[in-house]
Design an enzyme around this catalytic site. Structure first.
Site, PDB file in Angstrom:
ATOM      1  CG  ASP A   1      -1.538  14.771  12.428  1.00  0.00           C
ATOM      2  OD1 ASP A   1      -1.267  15.129  13.596  1.00  0.00           O
ATOM      3  OD2 ASP A   1      -0.827  13.982  11.776  1.00  0.00           O
TER       4      ASP A   1
ATOM      5  CG  ASP B   1       3.133   9.575  15.751  1.00  0.00           C
ATOM      6  OD1 ASP B   1       1.974   9.216  15.501  1.00  0.00           O
ATOM      7  OD2 ASP B   1       3.656  10.586  15.233  1.00  0.00           O
TER       8      ASP B   1
HETATM    9  C1  DGJ Z   1       1.697  12.587  12.882  1.00  0.00           C
HETATM   10  C2  DGJ Z   1       0.739  11.528  13.284  1.00  0.00           C
HETATM   11  O1  DGJ Z   1       0.839  11.295  14.650  1.00  0.00           O
HETATM   12  C3  DGJ Z   1       1.010  10.270  12.474  1.00  0.00           C
HETATM   13  O2  DGJ Z   1       0.156   9.249  12.883  1.00  0.00           O
HETATM   14  C4  DGJ Z   1       0.834  10.567  11.028  1.00  0.00           C
HETATM   15  O3  DGJ Z   1      -0.512  10.862  10.774  1.00  0.00           O
HETATM   16  C5  DGJ Z   1       1.735  11.716  10.610  1.00  0.00           C
HETATM   17  N1  DGJ Z   1       1.563  12.858  11.464  1.00  0.00           N
HETATM   18  C6  DGJ Z   1       1.473  12.119   9.198  1.00  0.00           C
HETATM   19  O4  DGJ Z   1       2.171  13.213   8.818  1.00  0.00           O
END
Ligand code: DGJ
Length: 723
Positions: A451, A524
């Site tokens: 990430d 997300d």
């Molecule tokens: C952003 C990501 O897009 C989410 O899926 C998740 O992993 C969060 N970060 C975790 O902090």
């Protein structure tokens, strides 16, 4: 001006052709890029012979070349802006040498006055029609010359015909990536620029240009394979055509080449498709599939994921997560990914990044018991990391505050309470490599969700390797290269590992990061309605099997809207399927229903993936997509139909399926599990020609419902649904 007989450099692919007009003393001129010409076709005369000098113009005519430069009679955007401490502020190529190997042209342009050399590599792939171009600029000056400062180097300069009408690019923000922005081209310059340090949610580095108003008319596409700052422009020219430039956006003073040094641009992937967005997408999918780092070139079946983020957020507890893993395995999950919240002092997003060891309170024995439990349940184990970042509240930052990017005298600016580590500093890179290696060697991890949760602002480095002798310099570009190096090191050390590229959802997606990674988390947003739009737009560039696509909860965490489990699952089915929920919170009926969808995905994934995809809008709120994998013996087509709003008509529109073979008759079968399976198609096979021209009539569907349909040519036996 050179009056010799024209010399043409010609490349043909399956469905497109490129013609450059070459002479030894200037950059080759663009003569053609478009639909396939017959072999042997050439322009009738050299270009300048067709362009008498207009009033109030220079006697020297400078048409569009593959590397137009400022200051020599080119009044459009220059492919290069550079100087040597204010000297040599204009460049002009006075020598051009070309070598050709099959479908590749390597064109070397030299400016002997400015002492620079530009090597442009141009390859037109015969089968996929993909035109790959990149540029490398060399400082051929001596130590006695000033260093060469570069403000802009186009990775490619492409021609677009005078009939170009509209450009589609992408806008968005967190949780709403890949929103299509349509602009009409005109005499005003069109520019999209991104300086967020990653590809960003706002500005995926690509666009398509339509040259006709027709729905499936000819289309050009271009994508810059680069995971950082970038810029692209489309600019009208006085002959009515347009030039299209794409390249890396450079900060002031960011690139200064000493004698002998060079700047290599990212690669532009450009394609012309004669018949619309889906056929353009097929070129891109085929190209990316060949580029991606699958072991032995073979992509294994994409396992069903459960990602823990929306199930537990930071609230980790070993026993609880084991129970979640058990419940996940029971519904058919194949890979369990432990998201954020597992490492030292990570109880919320204010602390912990940088300290990559398991939190003792949450995991007293480390992650091994959970990981082994996951494996004992028949799943593989994946782990979330965000290596590039550090929280000021972390052991790492307390020990090494100077490891984070910052600019002397400027306040430290956090995003999601975190700072960006200066990866150009080898010590930082080694620290991260060691942390990741320790996790990967001590735990049975086969997957990393990598990430990256903030834009890069103060990328000032004081690390000697990146400063070119200055006290401090901008390192946005060096950062991206350092990231690629780190990823390459990890991949070399752990060749079986798969990596997902995530950046608060789809903030870092491009063909360069995808040389090191295997999946993207495109957003997300798990609201199926919103997600469908995002996924269908992303499919323009990305094949379905790498687009992570999860069934979220109702209501969706990011929008508050609710859709049925069937609709959410049907939207996720079209990508790399997963769950983003606590399955234990489902009722037993819902769990059975979900398990049925997972079974369906597992039985169809070899048709849904590695497939050609066609997308359509039938009107009256019906959108659809068809996947078909020509490698499969049954040559099945999977048709996913989504009603995204209530009908306004008494009878639904039909879906015309232009991809079918009119010589075949098709058996049509409704595979939709759960309550949405309200309709059975007649068992009698239907003529392909009819389905192509008149279409498949649809039943009445409620808003936010879906149908999954399989069409198999009559002579192929239907394969049984199986796991
Ligand atoms: C952003 C990501 O897009 C989410 O899926 C998740 O992993 C969060 N970060 C975790 O902090």
């Amino acid at each position: 001006m050179n009056q010799e007989a024209p010399n043409y450099l010609i490349l043909h692919s399956n469905r497109s052709s490129v013609i450059l007009e070459w002479c030894a003393t200037e950059a080759p001129l663009w003569r053609y890029w478009g639909a396939r010409l017959l072999d042997g076709t050439t322009p009738p005369t050299r270009l300048r012979a067709t362009r008498p000098t207009p009033p109030a113009s220079l006697e020297f005519d400078q048409p569009l070349s593959i590397a137009p430069t400022f200051g020599n009679g080119w009044f459009g955007q220059s492919a290069l802006l550079a100087h040597r401490d204010g000297q040599h502020f204009t460049q002009s190529w006075n020598n051009c040498a070309v070598t050709r190997e099959k479908q590749n042209l390597c064109i070397t342009l030299t400016d002997t006055i400015a002492k620079i050399r530009l090597v442009i590599n141009m390859t037109l792939a015969s089968a996929t029609d993909m035109l790959e171009i990149n540029s490398c600029l060399y400082n051929d000056g001596t130590d006695a010359d000033e260093k060469l400062s570069i403000q802009w180097l186009a990775a490619a300069t492409l021609p677009l015909p005078a009939t170009s009408q509209r450009v589609n690019s992408y806008v968005g923000q967190w949780a709403s990536e890949f929103q299509i922005q349509t602009d009409t081209l005109s005499r005003s310059i069109w520019r999209r620029e991104n300086i967020r340090g990653r590809t960003s949610h706002d500005c995926f580095p690509a666009a398509t240009v339509a040259i006709s108003a027709q729905q499936n008319g000819p289309l050009y596409g271009a994508h810059l394979a680069w995971s950082g700052n970038h810029s692209q422009t489309i600019e009208w020219q006085h002959d009515g055509q347009y030039q299209w430039q794409l390249g890396e956006w450079l900060a002031p003073g960011e690139v200064q080449l000493q004698s002998g040094q060079y700047l290599q641009s990212p690669t532009v992937f450009a394609a012309f498709a004669p018949d619309g967005a889906d056929s353009l997408a097929h070129c891109y999918h085929a190209t990316l599939r060949a580029l991606m780092p699958w072991r032995d070139g073979v992509i294994p079946p994409r396992p069903v994921h459960l990602n823990t983020w929306e199930a537990v957020y930071f609230d980790h507890n070993e026993a609880d997560l084991m129970a979640l893993a058990t419940a996940a395995a029971d519904v058919g999950v194949e890979r369990f990914v432990l998201d954020d919240g597992w490492f030292h002092a990570r109880n919320n997003d204010t602390a912990g990044l940088g300290d990559w060891w398991a939190d003792k309170k949450k995991y007293p024995q480390g992650l091994a018991p959970l990981a082994h439990h996951v494996i004992a349940k028949g799943m593989s184990f994946g782990l979330w990391v965000e290596p590039e970042m550090v929280n000021p509240d972390s052991e790492l930052f307390r020990a090494h505050p100077d490891w984070a990017f910052q600019i002397s005298g400027r306040p430290i600016v956090t995003g999601r309470n975190q700072l960006v580590l200066d990866l150009t500093n080898e010590t930082v890179e080694n620290y991260l490599f060691d942390c990741l290696s320790a996790l990967l060697t001590t735990l049975p991890i086969s997957y990393l969700k990598w990430d990256m949760n903030r834009d890069i602002t103060h990328a000032g480095t004081r690390h000697a390797g990146a400063t070119h002798g200055r006290k401090e310099s901008a390192a946005y570009s060096a950062y991206v290269h350092a990231l690629y190096r780190l990823l390459a090191r990890i991949r070399a050390a752990f060749p079986k590992l798969e990596i997902e590229s995530c950046a608060s959802g789809g903030g870092r997606i491009d063909y360069a990061i995808l040389r090191y990674t295997h999946r993207v988390w495109v957003s997300d947003c798990n609201d199926a309605l919103a997600r469908l739009t995002i996924q269908q737009a992303a499919l323009q560039w990305l094949p379905p099997e790498i687009i992570g696509s999860h069934v979220g909860t109702a209501p969706a965490h990011t929008t508050g809207r609710s859709q049925s489990l069937a609709f959410r699952a049907a939207v996720a089915l079209a990508g790399h399927f997963g769950l983003e929920m606590d399955v234990r919170k489902l009722s037993s009926t819902e769990r059975l229903e979900l398990a049925e969808w997972i079974r369906l995905y597992r039985s169809l994934r070899d048709t849904l993936h590695q497939a050609q995809v066609w997308r359509g809008d039938a009107g009256d709120g019906i959108v659809w997509q068809v996947h078909s994998n020509s490698q499969k013996k049954d040559a099945a087509y999977i048709l996913c139909i989504y009603r995204i709003r209530p009908t306004m008509q008494r009878w639904s529109p039909s879906i015309t399926l232009a991809m079918l073979d009119d010589q075949c008759r098709y058996v049509i079968e409704n595979l939709t599990p759960s309550q949405d399976k309200v309709y059975e198609f007649d068992k009698t096979p239907v003529d392909g020609a009819w389905l192509k021209q008149s279409g498949l009539p649809l039943p009445r569907m409620t808003a936010e419902s879906a149908l999954i349909i399989r069409l198999i040519a009559e002579n192929h036996t239907a394969t049984k649904l199986s796991n």
